[in-house]
Design an enzyme around this catalytic site. Structure first.
Site, PDB file in Angstrom:
ATOM      1  N   GLY C  29       0.802  -1.224   0.000  1.00  0.00           N
ATOM      2  CA  GLY C  29       0.000   0.000   0.000  1.00  0.00           C
ATOM      3  C   GLY C  29       0.833   1.272   0.000  1.00  0.00           C
ATOM      4  N   CYS C 239     -26.833  -9.753 -18.068  1.00  0.00           N
ATOM      5  CA  CYS C 239     -26.161  -9.434 -19.329  1.00  0.00           C
ATOM      6  C   CYS C 239     -27.060  -9.829 -20.502  1.00  0.00           C
ATOM      7  CB  CYS C 239     -24.835 -10.185 -19.392  1.00  0.00           C
ATOM      8  SG  CYS C 239     -24.026 -10.039 -21.010  1.00  0.00           S
ATOM      9  N   CYS C 242     -24.902 -12.902 -22.454  1.00  0.00           N
ATOM     10  CA  CYS C 242     -24.660 -14.233 -21.878  1.00  0.00           C
ATOM     11  C   CYS C 242     -25.609 -14.549 -20.731  1.00  0.00           C
ATOM     12  CB  CYS C 242     -23.212 -14.356 -21.400  1.00  0.00           C
ATOM     13  SG  CYS C 242     -22.870 -13.451 -19.875  1.00  0.00           S
ATOM     14  N   CYS C 263     -22.007  -7.597 -19.987  1.00  0.00           N
ATOM     15  CA  CYS C 263     -20.825  -7.804 -19.147  1.00  0.00           C
ATOM     16  C   CYS C 263     -19.746  -6.798 -19.535  1.00  0.00           C
ATOM     17  CB  CYS C 263     -20.242  -9.203 -19.362  1.00  0.00           C
ATOM     18  SG  CYS C 263     -21.187 -10.511 -18.603  1.00  0.00           S
ATOM     19  N   CYS C 269     -17.555 -12.930 -20.690  1.00  0.00           N
ATOM     20  CA  CYS C 269     -18.826 -13.003 -21.396  1.00  0.00           C
ATOM     21  C   CYS C 269     -18.718 -13.971 -22.589  1.00  0.00           C
ATOM     22  CB  CYS C 269     -19.223 -11.602 -21.870  1.00  0.00           C
ATOM     23  SG  CYS C 269     -20.926 -11.461 -22.445  1.00  0.00           S
TER      24      CYS C 269
END
Lengths: 275, 229, 281
Positions: C29, C239, C242, C263, C269
């Site tokens: 970080g 979606c 799909c 997607c 997808c």
């Protein structure tokens, strides 16, 4: 009385510094004639006990504000130790640890109220948010609980509850100081540092803030270090007092003794010119 | 209980280049439960003795051996300010001639204040303060008033109340009856008598014959800064 | 192309970046400054991510590049073409086959493995910039974990709007120490960083910073218990291609104002459709 804090030889020299800074300053001034450094604070030592209110009396330039900034760990000292006598930090020298640990310990042990609210408050954050900050930093993650505590402090400090979410810049001077007090005590720290915190307020407002604060200090059993040039404030708020001149402690003792029977020539002038 | 040896006090005024001698060679001994009266004309240094014992003045010489409940025998003149502060809080009461309290503290709060310093719970402190004030003849209507607005006699009794509320072992009183009417004086004397029965040791500065007759065990006549035999 | 060193950057530059990556991994970080080089890409188009990719890539690696989940956007295509040209390595769109994945603003839907590295393109690495303009100050604040102001900005959001108004770039606390900007990924992707199996590297070319979330490292969104962090809500939506109702969806407004969703992760997808998934009607 239980010892809380032991300060040893706290010294702050602004500038390059040399071997003779301390020995060649103090009498006539605090600029070193050899290297030109300013000795703001020289060999200050004292103890603070639980529930004790210690005054630091001096005129502007005496080094008292530098001392307070050193105590609040805002400023890196040239020399000195600050030993804590509080679990779990017993024996720890606050000046020997990393800035990261210092910040953590500082927010746990100290609350501070500054003369100028600009130093003590975040003016871009709501009044309530200012008070809340410490709680959040100490790990409180429930907005509900935070607001409850903030509200309780607003009530205790006689601040208008309905203005909790307003910016502090819209508050009066007296309200801003009371807000600073709320912010300083929100997590019940054992030590409160007060830096000329009523200077600049109207006398009537000043009396109100002082009394309210004194009441709260009783309630919390908090210890305090009160820095002021105002003999009235020192008389009202402290048990013992250190008198500072040119970065040195010239005299210390019980507050009434210092004010009624000062021994040092400087203290005599200070006290007699103001009484 | 208290043994004062060769107390002397000079005030050194640096600016004026002057040294003022106020006390010379003051000695006395006071057993527990006894009351000592300091007598003598104005300016003979009676109040100065009290202030030296209380630590408000720094004596120039001498010693004051005091048997404290905290640490046994100590020399009040040589204590660190932290310790003196502690002894004051716990076991020495002092009522000066003038009332010195916070400007906006109510009478009741002003009297309860010394107890709060000792950590007594606020409710209990207020009720103890109430008891002492009533005994000294301060009526309930005055409890919420600021002490500054009270009459001289009332202020004096508030001052005494502040000094005795914590039942100190050593009580220092400076002219406790100076501005009291007959009735109030009677109440004060009764209260002090009661304290004396409870073995409180007192040093009192007063000219009040009535007070002296009732309370005095020992008297020290002072003149011009020294003990006058 | 023989005139260029393998991976375009010279070996000195690669070594410097690798050292900085190691440091970043060692201090999860924490933003490590690095000497950002010129690469033939406009600053702000992924030069930080690209430099990390170029310094790590080896002959055996297989590279995937996506832009907001899409393998076929201009930016992703350009990056793949460039890396192919200067290294000759294979590129792919298949998340499972890739060893290095350079991404802009998304984390693939498919959970990544220990042997994969995800490289983020970062426009603004400093999460505290919202609340403090000075770089010197933000560095000090990170050093001391002086995060009061950051928390207060969330608190003030709660007070004013009853929720945190931050969408993408949601600030997170890494390894319980540093507050980090996860780059402009949607909130949907933030939980995927927490205790992930793969290594995450973040490169900001213009700002000259590299940081990292190593595998199995805690990543917690800044949140209040009674106003918990929430991901985008796609309930009731699926979606249009799909039929997935478990992926991050892009909204498409068709002519005539009809809204449909697809997607955002094109590879995910595509593979769902290849394996026979269809839209329930």
């Amino acid at each position: 009385m239980e010892l809380l804090l032991k300060v040893e030889s706290l010294t702050k020299v602004f500038g390059r510094g040399c071997e003779q800074c301390l020995s060649l300053t103090g009498k006539d001034g605090n600029r070193c004639p050899i290297c030109g450094s300013i000795v703001a604070c020289a060999d200050v030592s004292f103890e603070l006990h639980r529930g004790e209110w210690l005054g630091i009396l001096g005129e502007s330039g005496s080094g008292k504000s530098t001392l307070l900034r050193l105590l609040n760990l805002e400023l890196e000292p040239t020399k000195g130790r600050m030993l804590v006598n509080l679990e779990p930090y017993t024996g720890l020298d606050l000046l020997s640890i990393s800035p990261y640990s210092r910040r953590l310990i500082r927010q746990e042990l100290f609350g501070i109220v500054y003369q100028n609210p600009i130093h003590g408050l975040r003016m871009e954050v709501s009044a309530g948010g200012n008070v809340a900050e410490r709680l959040i930093l100490m790990g409180e993650r429930r907005v509900e609980k935070i607001r409850e505590r903030v509200l309780a402090l607003f009530r205790r400090l006689e601040l208008p509850e309905d203005r909790m979410d307003e910016l502090p810049s819209s508050f009066s001077g007296g309200m801003q100081q009371r807000l600073q007090i709320a912010k300083a005590i929100v997590n019940n720290p054992p030590i409160l540092l007060l830096d000329e915190f009523t200077t600049g307020l109207d006398p009537s407002v000043q009396a109100g803030v002082l009394e309210l604060l004194k009441e709260i200090m009783f309630e919390l059993g908090i210890s305090a270090i009160v820095v002021s040039h105002d003999i009235g404030v020192i008389n009202f708020m402290t048990h013992r007092v250190l008198v500072m001149n040119r970065g040195r402690v010239v005299e210390h003792g019980l507050t009434d003794q210092i004010l009624e029977d000062p021994q040092d020539p400087y203290t005599q002038t200070l006290v007699h010119s103001k009484l | 209980m208290l043994k004062v040896r060769s107390l002397s006090k000079d005030f050194k005024l640096h600016n004026a280049g002057k040294e003022v001698c106020v006390l010379r060679d003051v000695s006395f001994e006071l057993p527990q439960g006894k009351t000592l009266f300091l007598l003598g004309p104005n300016g003979s240094g009676k109040s100065t003795v009290l202030k030296c014992l209380y630590g408000t003045y720094k004596p120039t010489g001498g010693s004051a051996l005091y048997r404290s409940s905290l640490w046994g025998e100590v020399d009040l003149f040589r204590l660190q300010s932290v310790q003196m502060h502690q002894i004051r809080l716990k076991e020495i009461g002092y009522a000066s001639q003038f009332l010195q309290v916070l400007p906006r503290l109510s009478t009741l709060q002003a009297v309860a204040e010394p107890l709060l310093y000792l950590g007594v719970d606020k409710k209990k402190a207020l009720s103890m303060a109430e008891g002492v004030l009533l005994k000294l003849g301060i009526e309930r209507e005055l409890f919420d008033q600021y002490p500054r607005l009270l009459s001289g006699g009332q202020q004096q009794r508030v001052n005494i109340a502040r000094a005795i509320v914590k039942s100190p072992r050593l009580l220092l009183l400076d002219e406790p009856t100076a501005s009291l009417d007959e009735h109030s004086k009677k109440l004060v004397i009764e209260t002090l008598q009661e304290l004396k029965c409870r073995e409180m040791t007192m040093v009192v500065v007063s000219h009040d014959r009535e007070l002296i007759d009732v309370l005095s065990d020992l008297e020290l006549r002072m003149g011009d800064g020294h003990v006058d035999f | 192309m023989e005139r260029y060193n393998f991976g375009f950057l010279d070996e000195e530059a690669k070594r410097e970046i690798r050292r900085k990556i190691l440091k970043a991994v060692a201090i999860p970080g924490y933003q490590v400054p690095f000497a950002s080089r010129e690469v033939p890409l406009l600053k702000g188009w992924g030069t930080g991510g690209l430099q990390i990719t170029l310094s790590l890539i080896g002959k055996e690696d297989i590279l995937k590049a996506i832009d907001q989940g899409c393998d076929y956007s201009l930016n992703a295509m350009n990056i793949k073409r460039f890396v192919r040209a200067v290294t000759g390595v294979e590129t792919t769109t298949d998340t499972r086959r890739a060893t290095l994945i350079q991404t802009r603003h998304r984390i693939p839907e498919e959970e990544l493995r220990e042997d994969q590295i995800l490289i983020f393109q970062v426009p603004y690495p400093e999460p505290l910039r919202w609340v403090k303009a000075s770089e010197r100050e933000t560095r000090r604040m990170h050093a001391e974990a002086d995060y009061g102001l950051m928390w207060l900005s969330l608190y003030e959001d709660m007070v004013r709007y009853k929720e945190v108004t931050i969408g993408a770039r949601y600030p997170v606390l890494v390894n319980r120490r540093y507050i980090m900007d996860p780059s402009p990924i949607p909130r949907w992707d933030v939980p995927k960083l927490h205790m992930s199996k793969h290594l995450n590297l973040f490169g900001a070319g213009r700002e000259k910073k590299i940081y990292a979330v190593p595998p199995h490292t805690s990543v917690e969104p800044l949140e209040f218990e009674d106003y918990p962090f929430r991901v985008e809500d796609f309930s009731g939506k699926a979606c249009a291609l799909c039929g997935s109702s478990e992926s991050f969806l892009d909204e498409i407004v068709e002519d005539g104002g009809r809204r449909t969703y697809v997607c955002s992760d094109t590879d995910y997808c595509t593979r769902r459709r290849q394996s026979g998934a269809t839209v329930k009607s």
